[in-house]
Scaffold this motif. Structure first.
Motif, PDB file in Angstrom:
ATOM      1  N   GLY A   1      -5.042   4.941  12.166  1.00  0.00           N
ATOM      2  CA  GLY A   1      -4.075   5.478  11.297  1.00  0.00           C
ATOM      3  C   GLY A   1      -2.786   4.615  11.486  1.00  0.00           C
ATOM      4  O   GLY A   1      -2.264   4.350  11.084  1.00  0.00           O
ATOM      5  N   ASN A   2      -3.248   3.550  13.271  1.00  0.00           N
ATOM      6  CA  ASN A   2      -2.312   3.035  13.241  1.00  0.00           C
ATOM      7  C   ASN A   2      -2.142   1.712  12.992  1.00  0.00           C
ATOM      8  O   ASN A   2      -1.044   1.104  11.861  1.00  0.00           O
ATOM      9  CB  ASN A   2      -2.413   1.937  15.038  1.00  0.00           C
ATOM     10  N   VAL A   3      -3.587   1.535  11.748  1.00  0.00           N
ATOM     11  CA  VAL A   3      -3.746   0.395  11.130  1.00  0.00           C
ATOM     12  C   VAL A   3      -3.357   0.779   9.846  1.00  0.00           C
ATOM     13  O   VAL A   3      -2.212  -0.166   9.296  1.00  0.00           O
ATOM     14  CB  VAL A   3      -4.802  -0.450  10.912  1.00  0.00           C
ATOM     15  N   ASN A   4      -3.261   1.328   9.057  1.00  0.00           N
ATOM     16  CA  ASN A   4      -2.658   2.151   7.883  1.00  0.00           C
ATOM     17  C   ASN A   4      -1.090   1.794   7.881  1.00  0.00           C
ATOM     18  O   ASN A   4      -0.479   1.946   7.036  1.00  0.00           O
ATOM     19  CB  ASN A   4      -3.398   3.283   7.787  1.00  0.00           C
ATOM     20  N   ARG A   5      -1.004   2.452   8.894  1.00  0.00           N
ATOM     21  CA  ARG A   5       0.785   2.416   9.096  1.00  0.00           C
ATOM     22  C   ARG A   5       1.420   0.923   9.624  1.00  0.00           C
ATOM     23  O   ARG A   5       2.270   0.824   8.853  1.00  0.00           O
ATOM     24  CB  ARG A   5       1.214   3.022  10.174  1.00  0.00           C
ATOM     25  N   ALA A   6       0.622   0.371  10.280  1.00  0.00           N
ATOM     26  CA  ALA A   6       1.252  -0.605  10.422  1.00  0.00           C
ATOM     27  C   ALA A   6       0.797  -1.351   9.258  1.00  0.00           C
ATOM     28  O   ALA A   6       1.437  -2.314   8.554  1.00  0.00           O
ATOM     29  CB  ALA A   6       0.629  -1.887  11.570  1.00  0.00           C
ATOM     30  N   LEU A   7      -0.061  -1.776   8.197  1.00  0.00           N
ATOM     31  CA  LEU A   7      -0.581  -2.082   6.610  1.00  0.00           C
ATOM     32  C   LEU A   7       0.542  -1.532   5.994  1.00  0.00           C
ATOM     33  O   LEU A   7       1.834  -2.445   4.999  1.00  0.00           O
ATOM     34  CB  LEU A   7      -0.923  -1.959   6.087  1.00  0.00           C
ATOM     35  N   LYS A   8       1.059  -0.024   6.161  1.00  0.00           N
ATOM     36  CA  LYS A   8       2.337   0.275   4.766  1.00  0.00           C
ATOM     37  C   LYS A   8       3.537  -0.207   5.265  1.00  0.00           C
ATOM     38  O   LYS A   8       4.560  -0.581   4.561  1.00  0.00           O
ATOM     39  CB  LYS A   8       2.144   1.552   5.304  1.00  0.00           C
ATOM     40  N   ALA A   9       3.647  -0.407   6.943  1.00  0.00           N
ATOM     41  CA  ALA A   9       5.104  -0.992   6.874  1.00  0.00           C
ATOM     42  C   ALA A   9       5.530  -2.439   6.203  1.00  0.00           C
ATOM     43  O   ALA A   9       6.091  -2.668   5.833  1.00  0.00           O
ATOM     44  CB  ALA A   9       5.268  -0.700   8.286  1.00  0.00           C
ATOM     45  N   LEU A  10       4.204  -3.284   6.661  1.00  0.00           N
ATOM     46  CA  LEU A  10       4.596  -4.633   5.905  1.00  0.00           C
ATOM     47  C   LEU A  10       4.529  -4.247   5.123  1.00  0.00           C
ATOM     48  O   LEU A  10       5.071  -5.691   3.939  1.00  0.00           O
ATOM     49  CB  LEU A  10       3.079  -5.522   6.438  1.00  0.00           C
ATOM     50  N   ARG A  11       4.048  -3.766   3.912  1.00  0.00           N
ATOM     51  CA  ARG A  11       4.263  -3.679   2.437  1.00  0.00           C
ATOM     52  C   ARG A  11       5.766  -3.030   1.937  1.00  0.00           C
ATOM     53  O   ARG A  11       5.964  -4.254   1.122  1.00  0.00           O
ATOM     54  CB  ARG A  11       3.809  -2.125   1.716  1.00  0.00           C
ATOM     55  N   GLU A  12       6.088  -2.294   2.993  1.00  0.00           N
ATOM     56  CA  GLU A  12       7.609  -1.465   2.236  1.00  0.00           C
ATOM     57  C   GLU A  12       8.460  -2.851   2.849  1.00  0.00           C
ATOM     58  O   GLU A  12       9.252  -2.309   1.583  1.00  0.00           O
ATOM     59  CB  GLU A  12       7.791  -0.499   3.662  1.00  0.00           C
ATOM     60  N   ALA A  13       8.431  -3.571   3.771  1.00  0.00           N
ATOM     61  CA  ALA A  13       9.083  -4.456   4.232  1.00  0.00           C
ATOM     62  C   ALA A  13       9.672  -5.692   3.550  1.00  0.00           C
ATOM     63  O   ALA A  13      10.404  -6.387   3.100  1.00  0.00           O
ATOM     64  CB  ALA A  13       8.630  -5.079   5.502  1.00  0.00           C
ATOM     65  N   HIS A  14       8.379  -6.049   2.639  1.00  0.00           N
ATOM     66  CA  HIS A  14       7.955  -6.967   1.597  1.00  0.00           C
ATOM     67  C   HIS A  14       8.562  -6.315  -0.041  1.00  0.00           C
ATOM     68  O   HIS A  14       8.417  -7.105  -1.199  1.00  0.00           O
ATOM     69  CB  HIS A  14       6.514  -7.777   1.626  1.00  0.00           C
TER      70      HIS A  14
END
Length: 125
Positions: free
Chosen positions: A110-123
Motif C-alpha cells: 500500500g505504501n509503495v502504491n501510494r508513493a508511486l501514485k504521488a509521483l505520477r500526480e506530481a509529474h
C-alpha cells in the motif's frame, strides 16, 4: 513481534510485552510506537521509518529493499508499474516478512502504491 524485531537493544529492554502497542503513521509525530504507558521514537528503532523519514535512502518496501530513490528511478524510467508486480509475486510466493521487517508491522505494498501514485500526480501537466 514487530517491536521485538525492530526496537534497539536498549529500547527492547524497556518493552512491556503484555502492553498493547500501536504504530503512529503521522509524518510530523516523533513517536513510532506507543502504548498507554510508553512511547518509542525513531531513535529507538533499528531502521528508518518510511512515514517519518523523507530521505531517498529510506525503504518503502522493507522486505525486498525498495527505497524512495528506487521508486523515483522506476517512475522516471517508465517502469513504475513493474515494482508493485514484483512485490506481489514475492508475496504470492510466501516470501513476505513484513511483520518483522516493516516498522508498521503490515504489508508495504500500500505504501509503495501510494508513493508511486504521488509521483505520477506530481509529474502530471
Amino acid at each position: 513481534m514487530t517491536l521485538k524485531a525492530l526496537l534497539t537493544p536498549a529500547a527492547l529492554a524497556t518493552l512491556d510485552p503484555k502492553a498493547e502497542h500501536r504504530f503512529c503513521p503521522e509524518a510530523g509525530c516523533q513517536t513510532v510506537y506507543f502504548s498507554s504507558t510508553r512511547a518509542y521514537g525513531q531513535a529507538d528503532v533499528k531502521v528508518a521509518v518510511y512515514q517519518k523519514d523523507i530521505r531517498a535512502t529510506t525503504h518503502v518496501c522493507y522486505c525486498f529493499g525498495s527505497t524512495r530513490a528506487d521508486l523515483k528511478r522506476s517512475h522516471r524510467e517508465g517502469q513504475a508499474a513493474l515494482l508493485p508486480q514484483v512485490i506481489r509475486a514475492h508475496i504470492q510466493a510466501g516470501r513476505c516478512g513484513c511483520k518483522v521487517n516493516n516498522p508498521q508491522g503490515s504489508c508495504c505494498l500500500g505504501n509503495v502504491n501510494r508513493a508511486l501514485k504521488a509521483l505520477r500526480e506530481a509529474h502530471q501537466p
